[in-house]
Scaffold this motif. Structure first.
Motif, PDB file in Angstrom:
ATOM      1  N   ASP A 309     -40.738  -4.205  27.627  1.00 45.01           N
ATOM      2  CA  ASP A 309     -40.856  -3.191  28.671  1.00 45.01           C
ATOM      3  C   ASP A 309     -42.017  -2.236  28.383  1.00 45.01           C
ATOM      4  OD1 ASP A 309     -38.721  -4.300  30.019  1.00 45.01           O
ATOM      5  OD2 ASP A 309     -37.248  -2.878  29.231  1.00 45.01           O
ATOM      6  N   ARG A 310     -42.209  -1.891  27.108  1.00 44.73           N
ATOM      7  CA  ARG A 310     -43.336  -1.018  26.753  1.00 44.73           C
ATOM      8  C   ARG A 310     -44.658  -1.724  27.001  1.00 44.73           C
ATOM      9  NH1 ARG A 310     -39.978   0.092  22.263  1.00 44.73           N
ATOM     10  NH2 ARG A 310     -41.296  -1.119  20.843  1.00 44.73           N
ATOM     11  N   VAL A 312     -45.252  -4.041  29.242  1.00 45.37           N
ATOM     12  CA  VAL A 312     -45.460  -4.085  30.693  1.00 45.37           C
ATOM     13  C   VAL A 312     -46.004  -2.744  31.181  1.00 45.37           C
ATOM     14  CG1 VAL A 312     -44.291  -4.219  32.929  1.00 45.37           C
ATOM     15  CG2 VAL A 312     -43.766  -5.890  31.137  1.00 45.37           C
ATOM     16  N   ALA A 313     -45.417  -1.645  30.700  1.00 44.49           N
ATOM     17  CA  ALA A 313     -45.880  -0.316  31.106  1.00 44.49           C
ATOM     18  C   ALA A 313     -47.321  -0.079  30.660  1.00 44.49           C
ATOM     19  CB  ALA A 313     -44.961   0.753  30.528  1.00 44.49           C
ATOM     20  N   GLU A 314     -47.642  -0.500  29.441  1.00 43.18           N
ATOM     21  CA  GLU A 314     -49.018  -0.337  28.956  1.00 43.18           C
ATOM     22  C   GLU A 314     -49.985  -1.186  29.776  1.00 43.18           C
ATOM     23  OE1 GLU A 314     -51.693  -0.906  24.888  1.00 43.18           O
ATOM     24  OE2 GLU A 314     -49.501  -0.872  24.766  1.00 43.18           O
ATOM     25  N   ASP A 316     -49.619  -2.058  32.938  1.00 48.26           N
ATOM     26  CA  ASP A 316     -49.777  -1.382  34.232  1.00 48.26           C
ATOM     27  C   ASP A 316     -50.798  -0.263  34.129  1.00 48.26           C
ATOM     28  OD1 ASP A 316     -47.846  -3.001  35.356  1.00 48.26           O
ATOM     29  OD2 ASP A 316     -46.233  -1.518  35.198  1.00 48.26           O
ATOM     30  N   ARG A 317     -50.687   0.525  33.072  1.00 47.53           N
ATOM     31  CA  ARG A 317     -51.597   1.660  32.901  1.00 47.53           C
ATOM     32  C   ARG A 317     -53.032   1.188  32.716  1.00 47.53           C
ATOM     33  NH1 ARG A 317     -53.815   3.841  28.574  1.00 47.53           N
ATOM     34  NH2 ARG A 317     -52.477   2.690  27.110  1.00 47.53           N
ATOM     35  N   ARG A 377     -37.828  -6.961  37.561  1.00 48.07           N
ATOM     36  CA  ARG A 377     -39.160  -6.767  38.144  1.00 48.07           C
ATOM     37  C   ARG A 377     -39.718  -8.082  38.686  1.00 48.07           C
ATOM     38  NH1 ARG A 377     -44.167  -3.166  36.187  1.00 48.07           N
ATOM     39  NH2 ARG A 377     -45.890  -4.489  36.847  1.00 48.07           N
TER      40      ARG A 377
END
Length: 442
Positions: A309-310, A312-314, A316-317, A377
């Protein structure tokens, strides 16, 4: 006298045959997946590390949608007859930017030997009619009244399903009748669609209209498993079949396959009959069914999933900041954070494995446990990629709370935690392996 696993295997085959007859592009998907699987087997000695070819070839997951807790309970009864339990809670309402007012679970076998016999799964979504972001009080009342009046599954089918669950089998005539009724319940109905009612729901969500705008349910997609999903995406596109924009889930990279990657061809415009307010019937089309394919990897532990999950967030950013392709960015993030081999995943406690004793040299070997479940997701991304518009939602309203416990109450069966299932399988195999070698338990 067919037992539970035999009923499940027969149901999966018949459902696949039915869907192939209704959606010919699905048959093309099966053909291409089969070609690629055979090619991968010839070139890669480790191709069957995550399941032998007989399992991979037979493997399918389906997706259906229901409108109410009553319908979800009835679907659960049918799947229980096939040895399939609700596993995992998925809230798709906020996992997609489009209006997707559903919560979901997946019905599947849970024992390792049952999964090996036939790992058929059905991702089952339920409309959240009480969620004020999508449905005001008046529409909720009318929608729930409509759902209460319809019958998705006949009393005879439900009685046979209950008998099969109770006895663990059905005699041959009853099994044949059960399979006939069960497959028929998921066929696309030829009944004309109420044009005005369907359009009212479609303005809110195409998913809501597909669930609550008709008097029946149907299979939205059936998903074979492929060993090289990137190659399948390329070949399907070469054959002129329009695929969604990207493969959902982890990126292609040189390290171990983890979790689940999915893609699909776009929903097809299929002929349907529509009934107007004056009673006249006209021809039209709807886009609600599509063909999905999946590639499965090793199941990640709770720690591994948190890392995923981390990442994926990174990703996206960095995609937003750099403007680079998602594949290129994600591949770099994966290389930076995820171990490059299975040994690293095991040593860091990031993935689940079964353990086997090797008596000749007194060692214990590890085999990855296949991820049997889904990613919210990714599921929402598949839904969203096949919608014709975004729909509407009133974000000023509070979301109706749903969780694993509430869904369990609605279904009348405990929704199982997938992490607990993987942990139990890993723990049991390690205990047996150590006992075989005369080692103390851990």
């Amino acid at each position: 006298m067919p037992q539970t696993s035999q009923l499940r295997a027969a149901f999966a085959v018949r459902l696949s045959d039915m869907y192939g007859a209704e959606v010919p592009a699905y048959t093309t998907l099966l053909d291409v997946a089969g070609e690629i699987n055979q090619e991968v087997l010839r070139r890669d000695a480790d191709a069957m590390r995550l399941g032998d070819i007989s399992r991979v070839t037979a493997e399918r997951h389906g997706a259906i949608r229901v409108g109410s807790p009553r319908e979800m309970r009835q679907a659960a009864q049918i799947f229980a007859a096939l040895g399939m339990h609700p596993v995992g809670f998925y809230d798709l309402r906020d996992a997609a930017s489009s209006s997707v007012p559903v919560v979901s679970t997946a019905f599947r076998p849970i024992a390792a030997d049952e999964l090996a016999r036939n790992p058929f799964r059905v991702f089952t979504s339920m409309l959240t009619t009480a969620d004020r972001r999508f449905f005001d009080a008046d529409l909720q009342a009318r929608l729930e009244a409509f759902l209460e009046r319809r019958e998705l599954f006949s009393p005879e089918l439900l009685e046979l399903a209950a008998r099969a669950e109770r006895n663990g089998e059905l005699d041959d005539p009853a099994a044949e009748r059960f399979l006939h009724l069960a497959v028929g319940a998921f066929e696309l109905s030829p009944e004309p669609v109420d044009q005005t009612w369907y359009a009212e729901l479609e303005r809110i969500s195409a998913v809501a209209a597909d669930i609550g705008g008709v008097r029946s349910t149907h299979v939205n997609h059936l998903t074979p498993r492929v060993l090289d999903i990137d190659e399948l995406y390329r070949r399907m596109s070469e054959r002129g079949i329009t695929m969604i924009d990207q493969i959902q889930g982890p990126p292609r990279w040189a390290g171990p396959d983890v979790l689940l990657r999915q893609t699909s061809f776009r929903a097809l415009a299929e002929p349907r009959k529509f009934r107007a307010a004056d009673g006249s019937v006209t021809d039209g089309t709807l886009r609600v069914r599509f063909g999905e394919v999946e590639a499965r990897g090793v199941a990640l532990t709770r720690e591994g999933r948190a890392l995923y999950d981390r990442m994926v967030a990174e990703t996206d950013r960095l995609v937003t900041e750099s403007g680079k392709s998602r594949q290129d960015v994600a591949e770099g993030v994966w290389r930076a954070h995820l171990p490059a081999d299975e040994r690293g995943l095991a040593d860091q406690g990031l993935a689940y494995f079964t353990y086997q004793a090797v008596l000749d040299d007194g060692t214990i070997t590890a085999t990855p446990i296949v991820y049997e479940d889904f990613l919210p997701r990714s599921a929402a991304g598949i839904f969203q990629s096949n919608l014709t518009d975004e729909g509407t939602r009133d974000s000023t309203q509070a979301a109706t709370a749903y969780d694993e416990g509430r869904l369990s109450e609605m279904i009348g069966r405990q929704v199982l935690d997938p992490f607990e299932l993987y942990e139990a399988q890993q723990r049991q195999s390690l205990r047996h392996a150590r006992k075989k070698l005369g080692l103390p338990p851990v």
